[in-house]
Design an enzyme around this catalytic site. Structure first.
Site, PDB file in Angstrom:
ATOM      1  N   CYS A  63      -3.114   9.513  -6.316  1.00  0.00           N
ATOM      2  CA  CYS A  63      -4.170   9.217  -5.352  1.00  0.00           C
ATOM      3  C   CYS A  63      -5.296  10.238  -5.536  1.00  0.00           C
ATOM      4  O   CYS A  63      -5.071  11.448  -5.411  1.00  0.00           O
ATOM      5  CB  CYS A  63      -3.660   9.284  -3.916  1.00  0.00           C
ATOM      6  SG  CYS A  63      -4.989   8.872  -2.753  1.00  0.00           S
ATOM      7  N   LYS A  77       0.873  -1.178   0.000  1.00  0.00           N
ATOM      8  CA  LYS A  77       0.000   0.000   0.000  1.00  0.00           C
ATOM      9  C   LYS A  77       0.907   1.224   0.000  1.00  0.00           C
ATOM     10  O   LYS A  77       2.004   1.203   0.588  1.00  0.00           O
ATOM     11  CB  LYS A  77      -0.868   0.002   1.278  1.00  0.00           C
ATOM     12  CG  LYS A  77      -1.644   1.285   1.501  1.00  0.00           C
ATOM     13  CD  LYS A  77      -2.738   1.496   0.447  1.00  0.00           C
ATOM     14  CE  LYS A  77      -3.450   2.831   0.665  1.00  0.00           C
ATOM     15  NZ  LYS A  77      -4.480   3.064  -0.392  1.00  0.00           N
TER      16      LYS A  77
HETATM   17  O1  LIG Z   1      -7.850   6.302  -1.442  1.00  0.00           O
HETATM   18  C1  LIG Z   1      -6.770   5.701  -1.580  1.00  0.00           C
HETATM   19  O2  LIG Z   1      -6.044   5.320  -0.625  1.00  0.00           O
HETATM   20  C2  LIG Z   1      -6.366   5.428  -2.984  1.00  0.00           C
HETATM   21  N1  LIG Z   1      -7.339   4.963  -3.807  1.00  0.00           N
HETATM   22  C3  LIG Z   1      -7.117   4.744  -5.151  1.00  0.00           C
HETATM   23  O3  LIG Z   1      -8.006   4.309  -5.904  1.00  0.00           O
HETATM   24  N2  LIG Z   1      -5.878   4.991  -5.651  1.00  0.00           N
HETATM   25  C4  LIG Z   1      -4.868   5.463  -4.887  1.00  0.00           C
HETATM   26  O4  LIG Z   1      -3.739   5.667  -5.407  1.00  0.00           O
HETATM   27  C5  LIG Z   1      -5.113   5.667  -3.489  1.00  0.00           C
HETATM   28  I1  LIG Z   1      -3.553   6.323  -2.287  1.00  0.00           I
END
Ligand SMILES: O=C(O)c1[nH]c(=O)[nH]c(=O)c1I
Length: 311
Positions: A130, A44
């Site tokens: 993100c 993650k």
């Molecule tokens: O909401 C999120 O943690 C997230 N959700 C996404 O769909 N892509 C991303 O790069 C991330 I950092």
């Protein structure tokens, strides 16, 4: 028949792994992917400090995919560095991916300094896409900032590094991004991240399905495959050949993987479908891809990678 691949200077015994954000929040999830048929895993996206992320519900599965506004919950980059550094000892010779994301250039550089100071010997995936941190724009849509970040990053970091990009929807944007990316010694580009700020509605209650951002969230799954394939192929057409491509988006079957590779991907990442099916999915995907290759007479993925025909 082999689905092996080479990426960022490392060899992998097949071309499949998880997408960052899915099955990679903690050691249990990472070990589940490690012990599956996936070739490797990516963590993650780690930030300097641990984050709780957005209020729940923040993830929802639909008939054709998923919507999420997680808000970057993670255990902090140090957690993932410690886990991977230990895992490397347990699996000498394996290459793992560490995803990181800062909220500004200074943070990106501080994260990379931590990586440099650690025993991590894998590949860094710098997440520029993100879509779910309230008040923060998608870096990947700010071309000047992407350019400035990559310039600063490659001034200080000289080990394998790729970037995770959002989907683009305009040919000129593919041209402009490729022109920027081609200036830097990137190992790869990972395309696509979720399609940002979609909306899914429960008709019975006339309500959105996730709490953050009034229900707006990143879309993944079957919905995004045409956009993912287009982004993979557009960058394949435009990037110099030492920048490889990880194809992410809409993979549910071996056929979807075949299409991503036909578009130019050297590795694929599975998100929504992995969330739905669990790491056992990699057994099915491997069998399905191998069956397609056998039927078509391909021995390895280089026999067809990037060889999409035009009319
Ligand atoms: O909401 C999120 O943690 C997230 N959700 C996404 O769909 N892509 C991303 O790069 C991330 I950092």
């Amino acid at each position: 028949i082999s689905t092996a691949t080479t990426l960022a200077g490392s060899n992998f015994d097949n071309c499949m792994m998880n997408a960052s954000g899915v099955y990679c929040m903690d050691s249990d999830e990472l070990l589940a992917v490690e012990n599956s048929k996936a070739a490797t895993f990516v963590t993650k996206s780690g930030t300097l400090q641990p984050r709780k992320g957005n209020p729940e519900p923040r993830y929802f599965e639909t008939e054709f995919g998923s919507i999420n506004s997680m808000g970057l919950p993670n255990n902090g980059v140090d957690y993932y560095l410690d886990f991977v550094s230990q895992d490397q000892i347990n699996h000498p010779g394996k290459t793992y991916f560490l995803s990181i994301t800062g909220f500004n250039l200074a943070e990106d550089l501080e994260l990379l300094q931590k990586v440099t100071d650690s025993d991590f010997a894998g590949v860094v995936e710098l997440n520029l896409s993100c879509p779910n941190v309230p008040g923060k724009p998608q870096t990947g849509y700010d071309f000047e900032t992407v350019d400035a970040i990559l310039k600063a990053v490659f001034d200080v970091y000289h080990k394998p590094l790729g970037v995770k990009l959002p989907p683009y929807f305009d040919i000129i944007h593919f041209d402009q991004m490729a022109e920027i990316l081609n200036k830097y010694p990137l190992s790869y580009v990972n395309s696509i991240n979720s399609i940002g700020n979609g909306l899914y509605i429960n008709d019975d209650t006339e309500t959105v399905v996730i709490k953050p951002k009034q229900g707006f969230g990143g879309i993944g799954g079957e919905y995004v495959k045409p956009t993912a394939l287009a982004n993979v192929h557009a960058f394949y057409q435009r990037l110099n050949k030492d920048i490889q491509i990880i194809g992410t988006g809409g993979i549910q079957t071996g056929k979807d993987i075949f299409e991503h590779i036909l578009c130019g991907a050297s590795m694929v990442q599975v998100g929504t479908a992995l969330m739905v099916e669990g790491p056992v999915i990699f057994e099915r995907l491997t069998a399905e891809l191998e069956a397609i290759m056998a039927e078509k007479g391909y021995d390895n993925i280089e026999d067809f990678r990037g060889k999409l025909n035009y009319l």
